[in-house]
Design a protein around this motif. Structure first.
Motif, PDB file in Angstrom:
ATOM      1  N   SER A 184      55.602  34.268  63.060  1.00 44.07           N
ATOM      2  CA  SER A 184      55.387  34.973  61.796  1.00 44.07           C
ATOM      3  C   SER A 184      56.473  34.616  60.794  1.00 44.07           C
ATOM      4  CB  SER A 184      55.403  36.461  62.041  1.00 44.07           C
ATOM      5  OG  SER A 184      56.599  36.787  62.710  1.00 44.07           O
ATOM      6  N   GLY A 236      55.378  31.864  58.677  1.00 46.39           N
ATOM      7  CA  GLY A 236      54.339  32.259  57.716  1.00 46.39           C
ATOM      8  C   GLY A 236      54.943  32.687  56.401  1.00 46.39           C
ATOM      9  N   PHE A 237      55.941  33.513  56.475  1.00 48.48           N
ATOM     10  CA  PHE A 237      56.509  33.993  55.231  1.00 48.48           C
ATOM     11  C   PHE A 237      57.343  32.917  54.544  1.00 48.48           C
ATOM     12  CE2 PHE A 237      58.320  37.001  52.247  1.00 48.48           C
ATOM     13  CZ  PHE A 237      57.184  37.741  51.967  1.00 48.48           C
ATOM     14  N   VAL A 256      55.394  31.156  51.931  1.00 47.32           N
ATOM     15  CA  VAL A 256      55.305  31.874  50.655  1.00 47.32           C
ATOM     16  C   VAL A 256      56.594  31.675  49.858  1.00 47.32           C
ATOM     17  CG1 VAL A 256      55.022  34.125  49.584  1.00 47.32           C
ATOM     18  CG2 VAL A 256      53.812  33.593  51.684  1.00 47.32           C
ATOM     19  N   ASN A 294      56.913  29.942  46.221  1.00 47.91           N
ATOM     20  CA  ASN A 294      57.472  30.653  45.073  1.00 47.91           C
ATOM     21  C   ASN A 294      58.647  29.905  44.456  1.00 47.91           C
ATOM     22  OD1 ASN A 294      55.650  32.665  45.251  1.00 47.91           O
ATOM     23  ND2 ASN A 294      56.968  34.079  46.370  1.00 47.91           N
ATOM     24  N   TYR A 326      46.856  40.124  24.486  1.00 53.31           N
ATOM     25  CA  TYR A 326      46.060  41.202  25.065  1.00 53.31           C
ATOM     26  C   TYR A 326      44.634  40.715  25.247  1.00 53.31           C
ATOM     27  CZ  TYR A 326      49.898  44.267  23.801  1.00 53.31           C
ATOM     28  OH  TYR A 326      51.122  44.855  23.697  1.00 53.31           O
ATOM     29  N   PRO A 327      43.982  41.110  26.336  1.00 50.18           N
ATOM     30  CA  PRO A 327      42.590  40.675  26.500  1.00 50.18           C
ATOM     31  C   PRO A 327      41.706  41.339  25.450  1.00 50.18           C
ATOM     32  CG  PRO A 327      43.204  42.202  28.227  1.00 50.18           C
ATOM     33  CD  PRO A 327      44.448  41.892  27.478  1.00 50.18           C
ATOM     34  N   GLN A 328      40.612  40.666  25.166  1.00 49.24           N
ATOM     35  CA  GLN A 328      39.659  41.228  24.234  1.00 49.24           C
ATOM     36  C   GLN A 328      39.137  42.546  24.791  1.00 49.24           C
ATOM     37  OE1 GLN A 328      36.292  38.787  23.611  1.00 49.24           O
ATOM     38  NE2 GLN A 328      36.100  39.366  21.466  1.00 49.24           N
ATOM     39  N   GLY A 329      39.070  43.556  23.937  1.00 47.34           N
ATOM     40  CA  GLY A 329      38.541  44.825  24.418  1.00 47.34           C
ATOM     41  C   GLY A 329      39.584  45.747  25.005  1.00 47.34           C
ATOM     42  N   ALA A 330      40.853  45.327  25.020  1.00 44.33           N
ATOM     43  CA  ALA A 330      41.903  46.226  25.499  1.00 44.33           C
ATOM     44  C   ALA A 330      42.000  47.408  24.541  1.00 44.33           C
ATOM     45  CB  ALA A 330      43.228  45.485  25.572  1.00 44.33           C
ATOM     46  N   ARG A 331      42.276  48.575  25.109  1.00 45.57           N
ATOM     47  CA  ARG A 331      42.322  49.759  24.249  1.00 45.57           C
ATOM     48  C   ARG A 331      43.753  50.004  23.784  1.00 45.57           C
ATOM     49  NH1 ARG A 331      39.656  52.162  28.552  1.00 45.57           N
ATOM     50  NH2 ARG A 331      41.385  53.611  28.703  1.00 45.57           N
ATOM     51  N   ILE A 365      45.286  59.080  23.163  1.00 44.12           N
ATOM     52  CA  ILE A 365      45.287  58.451  24.483  1.00 44.12           C
ATOM     53  C   ILE A 365      44.435  57.179  24.485  1.00 44.12           C
ATOM     54  CG2 ILE A 365      45.797  60.533  25.808  1.00 44.12           C
ATOM     55  CD1 ILE A 365      42.744  60.804  26.240  1.00 44.12           C
ATOM     56  N   CYS A 373      41.276  56.586  23.847  1.00 46.17           N
ATOM     57  CA  CYS A 373      40.120  56.728  24.724  1.00 46.17           C
ATOM     58  C   CYS A 373      38.857  56.123  24.114  1.00 46.17           C
ATOM     59  CB  CYS A 373      39.877  58.188  25.045  1.00 46.17           C
ATOM     60  SG  CYS A 373      39.404  59.131  23.606  1.00 46.17           S
ATOM     61  N   ASN A 374      38.909  55.785  22.840  1.00 46.53           N
ATOM     62  CA  ASN A 374      37.760  55.149  22.183  1.00 46.53           C
ATOM     63  C   ASN A 374      36.661  56.131  21.774  1.00 46.53           C
ATOM     64  OD1 ASN A 374      36.865  52.651  21.199  1.00 46.53           O
ATOM     65  ND2 ASN A 374      35.395  52.432  22.852  1.00 46.53           N
ATOM     66  N   TYR A 388      49.094  47.929  21.167  1.00 41.93           N
ATOM     67  CA  TYR A 388      49.518  49.321  21.200  1.00 41.93           C
ATOM     68  C   TYR A 388      50.216  49.669  19.898  1.00 41.93           C
ATOM     69  CZ  TYR A 388      48.712  48.679  26.150  1.00 41.93           C
ATOM     70  OH  TYR A 388      48.139  48.390  27.338  1.00 41.93           O
TER      71      TYR A 388
END
Ligand code: SF4
Ligand code: SF4
Lengths: 116, 359
Positions: free
Chosen positions: A2, A5-6, A9, A13, A30-35, A77, A79-80, A97
């Motif tokens: 084991s 295994g690590f 990684v 990295n 920001y992704p499209q549609g982010a609130r 908040i 919320c839309n 934001y």
């Protein structure tokens, strides 16, 4: 085995560079549609007050006389809900934001000039 | 006989993400008994239902928990839909499953990080939270929020996912699935992890039943009870079998969660395959009346929503039984007799979420 295994990684990295974004040197996308924060197109608003009535956190205050639309950004908040209910479709949620504030203040939009 | 001492554990403790307080009665290094006290962050959200109308309360219900927020909102919506006899469109149901399973994956990854951190495996914490961030990105792209989805509503869902977007997501998900599986394998095969978890915090099958354990805690003791198998919100249309392990120790509970993550990926894939175009919500008019118990399976186990409505805009009573609350008695039973150093590990393997337990 084991342990090996690590190590895989760790090695991966080591050679792939940082995962985190180099903000503020690289601007955040920001992704499209982010609130994010609520924006108003004041010319279209008829000050009907529906958004104020429906807002679950009572962040919006609308007055008919004088024509003003006010939002408490710290209460909102994102919320839309106001955007959905506005009959004139003059509200929209930005993907960004609201800027950080150090004092409790409200954003006031007045339509005095356009009305007069 | 050695002397007994009481060691306070929490409400502020490095391994605890949230405040629970345990008085540990110890003899040398052995815990004899654990006495819990909760109530540090009671917010009175159940009472709020009398002041917020039933449509707006969805936003409050979602905020009961900061991790399984979507499923809380969803369970509330389903309870009201049952009261009002609303039939939710198919597409909305599939979308609800997709978001529920995404929140399960992100919740389990969060838990994996915290658990690894509880015995000092810091790098695993970083790795699993990095993977979690990718799942959160998908959630943000599809719902607009990272943790508070805000996409459940009474009568359906607020947002749709276009088929182009869905293909894009599925491509990414296939990669994430492999990454997560690899990470889980490394964690579960690690000698130190096995040493710290196998045989620790044993909960027998009989105890799990009599103490009312729920979720992975129950399934880790070999009982195949998962509320998703009752078929709410369209789960009956996709192949679903509860994941179980029989050992009943911390290791088994981890194993259940790891395998559940993989099962969630499969379920999302099935939903995407079965989804057809159509409406995503129905219009709901009028006010609810009557009472109803709604059960749902959250990442931590079974949640129960009891809603009583009187035909007005405001419900007269809402009661929420969250999974962590149900898992506290079994936790106390597993703590009795363990080593003091094992307490954090055992506490973390119930995946405690105290803020939703206290609402
Ligand atoms: S609902 Fe729309 S039109 Fe009415 S006051 Fe609010 S922003 Fe203006
Ligand atoms: S986004 Fe929600 S909380 Fe914010 S102003 Fe609109 S309705 Fe109120």
């Amino acid at each position: 085995m084991s342990f090996m295994g690590f190590s895989k990684v760790v090695l991966k990295n080591l050679f792939t560079g940082p995962v985190t974004e180099r903000y503020p040197f690289v601007p955040k996308v920001y992704p499209q549609g982010a609130r994010g924060s609520v924006n108003i197109e004041l010319e279209k608003c008829i000050f009907c007050g529906i958004c104020q009535k429906k807002c679950p956190t009572a962040a919006i205050a609308v007055t008919k006389e004088p024509k003003s639309w006010e939002i408490d950004r710290l209460r909102c908040i994102s919320c839309n809900y106001c955007v959905e209910v506005c009959p004139k479709k003059c509200l929209a949620l930005d993907t960004k934001y609201a800027p950080v504030s150090t004092a409790r203040s409200k954003d006031m939009f007045k339509a005095v000039q356009s009305a007069g | 006989m050695s002397e007994r001492t009481i060691i306070p554990f929490g409400p502020q403790h490095p391994v605890l993400p949230e405040p629970i307080h345990l008085d540990l009665v110890v003899e040398d290094e052995k815990v004899i008994e654990a006495i819990p006290s909760i109530g540090f962050i009671h917010r009175g959200l159940e009472r709020l239902v009398e002041k917020k109308d039933y449509v707006d309360y969805v936003y409050v219900a979602e905020r009961i928990c900061g991790i399984c927020s979507f499923i809380h909102g969803l369970t509330y919506c389903m309870a009201i839909e049952e009261l009002m006899k609303v039939q939710v469109p198919d597409r909305a149901q599939y979308l609800r499953i997709i978001w529920s399973e995404l929140s399960r994956i992100h919740s389990h990854l969060l838990w994996l990080g915290l658990t690894a951190d509880s015995f000092g495996f810091e790098s695993m914490f970083m790795q699993s939270w990095r993977l979690r961030e990718q799942i959160l990105d998908i959630i943000e792209e599809t719902t607009g929020g990272r943790v508070i989805f805000g996409s459940a509503k009474i009568g359906g869902v607020r947002r749709d996912i276009s088929s182009v977007k869905m293909d894009e997501i599925m491509k990414k998900m296939n990669v994430y699935r492999k990454d997560i599986a690899q990470l889980c394998e490394q964690f579960m095969k690690d000698q130190t992890v096995k040493h710290r978890m196998q045989g620790v915090g044993l909960l027998s099958r009989a105890d799990a039943i009599s103490l009312g354990a729920v979720g992975p805690m129950l399934r880790g003791s070999g009982i195949a009870q998962d509320i998703r198998s009752t078929g709410y919100s369209g789960y009956d249309r996709i192949g679903f079998t509860p994941v179980t392990e029989t050992a009943g120790d911390c290791y088994a509970r981890c194993m259940v969660r790891m395998r559940e993550m993989d099962a969630s990926f499969v379920m999302i894939e099935q939903c995407v395959g079965k989804m057809t175009d159509g409406p995503i919500e129905v219009k709901v008019t009028g006010n609810p009346a009557g009472e109803f118990f709604m059960r749902s399976e959250q990442p931590r186990g079974e949640a129960i929503y009891y809603a009583k409505a009187n035909g007005t805009k405001f419900l007269s009573r809402l009661r929420v039984r969250t999974p962590t609350f149900a898992n506290i008695p079994p936790l106390l039973a597993t703590l009795a007799g363990c080593q003091l150093a094992d307490v954090p590990v055992i506490v973390l393997t119930i995946d405690p979420c105290i803020s939703c337990a206290e609402r």
